[in-house]
Design an enzyme around this catalytic site. Structure first.
Site, short mmCIF file in Angstrom:
data_model
loop_
_atom_site.label_atom_id
_atom_site.label_comp_id
_atom_site.label_asym_id
_atom_site.label_seq_id
_atom_site.Cartn_x
_atom_site.Cartn_y
_atom_site.Cartn_z
N SER A 181 38.87 40.88 33.23
CA SER A 181 38.20 40.87 34.67
C SER A 181 36.73 40.64 34.90
O SER A 181 36.27 40.28 35.84
CB SER A 181 39.00 41.66 35.39
N HIS A 209 45.00 38.90 36.42
CA HIS A 209 43.93 37.77 36.78
C HIS A 209 44.35 36.30 36.70
O HIS A 209 43.72 35.55 37.07
CB HIS A 209 42.74 38.05 36.52
N LYS A 240 46.65 40.74 43.76
CA LYS A 240 45.45 39.85 43.61
C LYS A 240 45.79 38.51 44.20
O LYS A 240 45.62 38.23 45.46
CB LYS A 240 44.91 39.71 42.14
C1 LIG Z 1 43.77 44.78 38.60
C2 LIG Z 1 44.50 44.87 37.25
C3 LIG Z 1 45.53 45.62 37.09
C4 LIG Z 1 46.11 46.61 38.28
O1 LIG Z 1 46.68 46.03 39.12
P1 LIG Z 1 46.96 46.67 40.70
O2 LIG Z 1 48.29 45.92 40.82
O3 LIG Z 1 45.73 46.70 41.44
O4 LIG Z 1 47.38 48.14 40.20
C5 LIG Z 1 46.19 45.63 35.67
N1 LIG Z 1 45.82 45.05 34.76
C6 LIG Z 1 44.68 44.23 34.99
C7 LIG Z 1 44.24 43.35 33.71
C8 LIG Z 1 44.12 44.07 36.14
O5 LIG Z 1 43.10 43.02 36.34
#
Ligand SMILES: *Cc1c(COP(=O)(O)O)cnc(C)c1O
Length: 392
Positions: A181, A209, A240
């Protein structure tokens, strides 16, 4: 002296190093434009890849479900919190991703905390990409297994670590982010799979992502690489691209069944709410109906990245709509972000410990919600701030 003085001191240190988190407040729905701390700005910050966070189909589904089923599940999934909507969502997600089964959690973060400790324990070893997300690191720590990092996206380093260490442990797990990310680069999953197969090691990818972004119509990194049936566990999020909230674990049904029995956030923390589950189902409907939003996202990303390069900015190694603008030191990145904000553009500065020391950056998150005109306004602001601060 009070016993909390040290905390104030640590906070002051963060401020003087330019690492203090200034938290902005959003006063509008998510979209291409936001009201941030009372000011209308172009949004380059959120993970709302497809513009679903305020999509009429999702809000309508959430409203309807709330009228019919109420709001809260009032229990953990394993006692009385599993509602028909949760079961339906899991069935649809499994179909969408082309896996045997899926289970949902409150978030992607808790999905990782649930999954890693049910797969490995104290006698086992985890081979983990050095740049893996914090929730993978925390899940790995919770498991009690030995954690052996390998160099970022470096399959040779992974295999060296496996050769040197595997025989000392009972079981092993390889875990990697799908899309990283902070840089927007993609894990070399086909090569990682070959290594996992060669040594007969469980393989897990966190596609937070990539969900709704990579693969046909947003089916994720496994679909992107055509690796169906080869990756044991796919973790994902509905916070996301899906625009709502909630974690997903998708894969072999025996693993999903095991998570229902032993995944601690499933057993000891309440289920996602009725409107959340209904909105997530509406997101799956939209993605299955059409690839239009995913196509628009990629079209926007390609345009913005090419124009930023033309302006002379360094966008690092991104292969996805995540666009880092590499600036070096954290105070410069923070100043850049403030100047952009004054110019009406909301783009976040990221510094240590979110990214390594000396690799501070602005990160632009492109969305299908952006019109070309929005992107042009953003590019204009980057150009003038970049010139003013001597970056380009
Ligand atoms: C954003 C993210 C998470 C967390 O996801 P949420 O649903 O916001 O808790 C976990 N792993 C990765 C790689 C992320 O980018």
């Amino acid at each position: 002296m009070s016993k909390t003085d040290w905390i104030q001191q640590e906070i002051d240190n963060l401020k003087s190093q330019g690492l203090y988190n200034n938290i902005r407040t959003i006063g509008s729905p998510q979209g291409a434009w936001l009201t941030v701390d009372g000011k209308k700005v172009l949004n380059f910050c959120s993970n709302n890849y497809l513009g679903l966070a305020n999509h009429p189909a999702l809000t309508a589904a959430a409203k309807k479900a709330t009228e019919e089923m109420g709001v809260g599940p009032a229990a953990v999934r394993s006692i009385a919190g599993t509602m028909t909507l949760h079961v339906e969502l899991e069935k649809r997600l499994a179909q969408f991703k082309g896996v045997e089964a899926a289970i949902t959690f409150q978030s992607g973060f808790t999905a990782n905390l649930a999954t890693i400790p049910v797969l490995v324990g104290k006698e086992d070893v985890i081979f983990s990409d050095r740049l893996n997300h914090a929730s993978i690191i925390d899940g790995a720590r919770l498991s009690g297994a030995k954690i052996i990092p390998y160099d970022h996206n470096d399959v040779k380093s992974l295999e060296e670590q496996i050769k040197a260490n595997l025989s000392q442990y009972r079981r092993a797990l390889i875990v990697t982010d799908g899309v990283f990310s902070m840089d927007g680069d993609i894990a070399p999953l086909p090569d990682i799979y070959e290594v996992a197969k060669k040594y007969d090691i469980l393989l897990m990818v966190d596609d937070a992502h990539g969900e709704g972004v990579l693969g046909k119509g947003g089916r994720g990194i496994v679909d992107h690489f055509g690796l169906h049936g080869k990756v044991d566990v796919e973790v994902g999020t509905m916070s996301k691209a899906f625009g709502v909230v909630g974690g997903i674990v998708a894969g072999k049904s025996v693993i999903i069944e095991w998570l229902r029995q032993r995944g601690r956030p499933f057993l000891f923390s309440s289920a996602v709410t009725v409107p959340d589950a209904a909105a997530c189902l509406a997101a799956v409907d939209l993605l299955e109906d059409s690839t239009q939003l995913v196509d628009k996202l990629w079209e926007n990303a390609k345009y913005f990245k090419a124009e930023m390069k033309n302006l002379g900015f360094n966008t690092g190694v991104t292969e996805t709509p995540i666009t880092p603008i590499m600036l070096g030191e954290a105070p410069l990145a923070q100043q850049f972000s403030r100047e952009l904000f004054d110019a009406g553009v909301f783009a976040m500065a990221l510094g240590f410990p979110t990214v390594p020391q000396g690799k501070a950056r602005i990160r632009v998150m492109i969305s299908a919600a952006h019109a070309k005109d929005d992107l042009d306004k953003g590019l204009e602001a980057f150009k003038s701030v970049g010139k003013k601060l001597g970056v380009i």
